[in-house]
Design a protein around this motif. Sequence first.
Motif, short mmCIF file in Angstrom:
data_model
loop_
_atom_site.label_atom_id
_atom_site.label_comp_id
_atom_site.label_asym_id
_atom_site.label_seq_id
_atom_site.Cartn_x
_atom_site.Cartn_y
_atom_site.Cartn_z
N ARG A 187 -76.39 -6.60 -87.09
CA ARG A 187 -75.47 -5.76 -88.18
C ARG A 187 -75.96 -5.91 -89.50
O ARG A 187 -76.18 -4.56 -89.98
N GLY B 298 -67.59 -11.01 -84.82
CA GLY B 298 -68.44 -9.65 -84.37
C GLY B 298 -67.98 -9.45 -83.20
O GLY B 298 -68.35 -9.66 -81.89
N HIS C 128 -69.45 -5.41 -81.06
CA HIS C 128 -70.67 -4.06 -80.99
C HIS C 128 -69.61 -3.81 -79.98
O HIS C 128 -70.24 -3.83 -78.62
N MET D 266 -78.25 -3.31 -89.09
CA MET D 266 -77.98 -2.10 -88.71
C MET D 266 -77.28 -1.48 -89.95
O MET D 266 -77.59 -0.15 -90.19
N THR E 68 -73.96 -11.24 -86.58
CA THR E 68 -74.67 -11.01 -88.21
C THR E 68 -75.85 -10.22 -88.42
O THR E 68 -76.43 -9.58 -89.25
N SER F 238 -69.84 -1.02 -84.85
CA SER F 238 -70.41 -3.08 -85.29
C SER F 238 -69.93 -3.53 -86.29
O SER F 238 -69.59 -2.49 -87.42
N LEU G 249 -67.71 -6.70 -88.19
CA LEU G 249 -67.41 -8.37 -88.84
C LEU G 249 -66.59 -8.18 -89.43
O LEU G 249 -65.87 -7.24 -90.89
#
Lengths: 405, 132
Positions: free
Chosen positions: A95, A396, A398, A98, A92, A257, A259
């Motif tokens: 992200r 999550g 990636h 990001m 998180t 990416s 979530l």
Amino acid sequence: MAVQISPDSVWVLGTHMTRFARYPDRDLIDLASEGALGALADGEVTVADIDVLACGALFQASGAVGQRLQKQIGQTGVPVYNVANACATGATAIRTVMMAIRAGEAEIGLAVGAEQMGKMGLLGGAATKKEKKVFEPSGRYGAVTGVDGYLGTETMPGVFAQAGMAYAHEHDGVGFEQFARVAYKNHLNSTLNPLAQYQKEFSLGEIMESPMMSYPNTLLMCCPTGDGAAAVVLVSGERLASMPSHVRKRAVKVSASVLTSDPFTEDCQVQPDVNTLTRNAADQAYETAGVGPEDLDLVELHDCFATAELIHYDNLSLCEPGGAGEFIDSGGPFRDGATPVNVSGGLISKGHPIGATGVANVYEITTHLRGEAGDRQVEGATVGLAHVIGLASACGVHILEKAAA
Amino acid sequence: MASARVTLVDYLHLEPEPHLVAQECRHCGARFFDRRNACARCGRSDFAPAGVDGAGELRAFTIVHRAAPGIPVPFVSAIVRTDDGTWVRSNVVNCDPTPEAVKLGMRVQLTTYPVGADDDGTEAVAFGFEPT
């Protein structure tokens, strides 16, 4: 496969992790500082270049860890986000950075995950003894006393055991031995990783005969508690394009990416559904990155318990639907298999200082894609996936790709 | 002095026969056992109590050997799907806590058992599922 630097892409510029271990003589900020300073140095930037900081430390979530970190490594006045999302806390944080870069609010950002757990022991479930015991209904279930142990288990080894057993019920060829084989693989992998908390091989027999925690998870099929930190510096493609070629060469593209949280399913309120949100995150990540599971050269997934890793083979589409048992039996996720999984040793042996975990997974993938993973290097790796899941739930994912030469 | 009885949780009802009562969403039929603010499936907030079938199938279990202090081990933690499609978390009781005795997919039936008394002598009654 060469990846071009488009202006709106986001890249890992630098990354670092501490060895996961127990550090009774250091504090959380020492660990976070080591991770952060290491990642800055690795990316050849300084704290003055950082436009945004996201910091995750689950057990100190209210402790302004990001700002305390700044007070050690540089108070530059940039926005700090302290994040908490169970075992997906580190992912998180990444992200969050990001999103700041994608939103155009930052060019370079720092994500740090850290945790100092010491010997916390068993997580989940707690005795709820009062001074005088009086049965009065309280809480959302009108319970007169703690229900852990009466209405099922709230302990983590047990909750994830049930998730594995639900899979075993629905699919053939999955049992105690398949789950144990996951732990065998990850302990074996950790012997090549100097950053792992434990670096010891165990036989399948030793694993199956180690103390039973929550059938089918024995002690050696459970991750330890521990301390550690990891950090990544992310940079926009636009900014990266102006950097020196030796820096660009080591940059790794964040191709996806994602979530997710758990959508409603029939059984989700009586047992955590760790599957649907992982499937959703993986599907979304594959689509965004334009890669499929067959393209992955390595995967770091959330093996908090051996039972969890096995079901995520299926959730991440690393095996045929329903085929997770056959996948582990045939060696698919081993170092030399079709899709190496947790070559770092995974949470089971590398360790699981919670806030650090999701960042450390990205560190691991990045290091392989750069060809800098030493003895544990997956040769020729160009695409990798990092997955974490925290109960309640948050997932999550990636996907990372090697830079253009 | 006649001792009073309470249920461990409010969704266990003892009369006329022990059974569970869910909160059922009037709009989408989703069932919940806790106090609700709204429906997690459809977002509406109109619920009605619904009796839950006592018979079902064992869909997942674990045999817990390590738990928080004060919780007797080993015990069998279970996820049961009742015949009306309701999911319930509970223990399997009246069954050896071994992988040989507990079988995925086995038929189970709701039962109740006492879990001790408080300092005023009030006895709490819990539910579990036993093999049939």
